[in-house]
Design an enzyme around this catalytic site. Structure first.
Site, PDB file in Angstrom:
ATOM      1  N   GLY A 158       0.858  -1.233  -0.029  1.00 24.02           N
ATOM      2  CA  GLY A 158      -0.066   0.025   0.122  1.00 24.02           C
ATOM      3  C   GLY A 158       0.978   1.499  -0.037  1.00 24.02           C
ATOM      4  NE  ARG A 283       5.939   6.329  -2.813  1.00 29.96           N
ATOM      5  CZ  ARG A 283       5.641   7.216  -1.848  1.00 29.96           C
ATOM      6  NH1 ARG A 283       6.201   8.400  -2.043  1.00 29.96           N
ATOM      7  NH2 ARG A 283       5.160   6.827  -0.491  1.00 29.96           N
TER       8      ARG A 283
END
Length: 404
Positions: A158, A283
């Site tokens: 998640g 990221r």
């Protein structure tokens, strides 16, 4: 000669416009591939191409990129996690297919599985909280008993603190596990829950490009039991010992997870046993962090990331030093926005560089306990932390809202 294009897989409300602007500044034509482009009106408003494609299917993405490659010179491919961090792995696979620079997809996939991430970090000797994997209520209760309350309960996959909760007693534990296992939480695969020790101490975020720690932020959360960021300070007020400890443990994470290409953000708690790694995200950080890093350090992470994507040489040198403080506006209840004002007055305060309000009167407020909760934010900058804090407080005090 064909126009040089940058392919962007999916979209980010926070970082998307920054990438569009940086791409255009580098002479690139941005093209967004999105599963639901009607939800990305902000992309169309920039005058760039938006193509509908199922971004969960690699073959469809390859076909679309091949089609675009007949029209444009594709200089690079990047993407945004959105609600699915595996987009970064998909980008890596696309880059590999088209022989373009990109992240190692297998490394990203391992990192996005939080249980596997925990295992790899533990094997490498990186300090992490005690943890267990649970698939049902009995597993959850047994794991919590082994670790000891309070514990953190969260999905094993998640993003944006979705489904993450502090459980301080058995009632909260059962309530949240029932929510996650009972069909209310959206799972992209079979339900797997991580039960973790609650590592207590100041929270920091290390922002990395390649193998270099660029910025460390101090982060504070809104009220428990959720973990919604309320405040960021760049740079974090750290002793030399703390800075060295956070930097060393961050680089250890990269080695353990075989990362080190492009952006990574690592969340760390400074506990009574030193730095403890909470999570490694393969990221670019969201929430406006790249803009704050540029204001504080003079390093444009988005532009430097795109240079890496298209194979150009980066420049990560710090050009100035200021203190940036950001405050998220968090509602204290669900309901309907009656009124919200003061944004323009707050923006006029000297030293305030940005005020953003996400809501308007008559809009519904339904708190999720994650990154979607803030209804706006304020960012202040000055040469000193004390001054930035004072500026921020003056501005925030001018903003008011009511919810019925």
């Amino acid at each position: 000669m064909a126009k040089k294009a940058l392919i962007m897989v999916e979209w980010s409300r926070g970082n998307g416009p920054l990438y569009v602007q940086a791409a255009q500044d580098l002479g690139l034509y941005p093209i967004a591939l999105a599963a639901h482009p009607t939800e990305s009106d902000c992309i169309a408003a920039k005058g760039i191409d938006v193509v509908r494609v199922n971004t969960d299917h690699l073959d469809e993405l390859i076909r679309e990129c091949s089609r675009l490659g007949e029209i444009y010179d594709i200089a690079g491919i990047t993407g945004f996690a959105g609600d699915n961090e595996l987009v970064s792995a998909t980008v890596g696979k696309l880059c590999r297919h088209f022989d373009l620079p990109g992240p190692v997809p297998e490394s990203v996939e391992r990192c996005c599985d939080k249980f596997l991430q925990r295992q790899l970090l533990a094997e490498a000797g990186v300090p992490i909280p005690a943890y267990r994997l649970a698939a049902n209520m009995a597993d959850v209760e047994r794991s919590a008993a082994d670790i000891g309350l309070p514990v953190i309960i969260k999905p094993a996959a998640g993003i944006g603190s979705s489904g993450v909760r502090l459980c301080r007693n058995i009632d909260e534990l059962v309530e949240h596990a029932t929510y996650l296992l009972g069909g209310n939480h959206i799972w992209r695969s079979s339900p797997r829950i991580l039960v973790e020790e609650f590592a207590q101490g100041p929270h920091y975020v290390a922002n990395i490009m390649g193998n270099e720690v660029i910025a460390i932020a101090a982060a504070e959360f809104g009220p428990p039991p959720h973990f919604v960021f309320r405040k960021f300070t760049f740079p974090a007020p750290l002793t030399d010992y703390q800075y060295k400890g956070i930097t060393e443990v961050s680089l250890s994470c990269l080695r353990a997870l075989d990362l080190g290409w492009g952006p990574t953000c690592i969340e760390i708690r400074w506990t009574n046993r030193g730095p403890v790694v909470i999570e490694v995200n393969p990221r670019m950080p969201g929430g406006g962090d790249p803009k704050m890093i540029q204001l504080a350090y003079g390093v444009d992470l988005v532009t430097e990331h795109l240079k890496l994507v298209i194979g150009e040489e980066r420049d990560l040198r710090e050009t100035h030093s200021q203190t940036v403080v950001a405050w998220s506006l968090l509602p204290d209840r669900d309901g309907i926005i009656d009124s919200i004002d003061g944004g323009s007055r707050a923006a006029a305060v000297p030293g305030v560089v940005e005020v953003k309000l996400h809501v308007k009167p008559k809009m519904p407020i339904i708190r999720k306990g994650d990154f979607r909760d803030p209804i706006g934010y304020v960012v202040a900058v000055s040469p000193s932390r004390a001054e930035s804090e004072a500026i921020l407080q003056r501005a925030v005090n001018l903003i008011s809202w009511s919810i019925t």
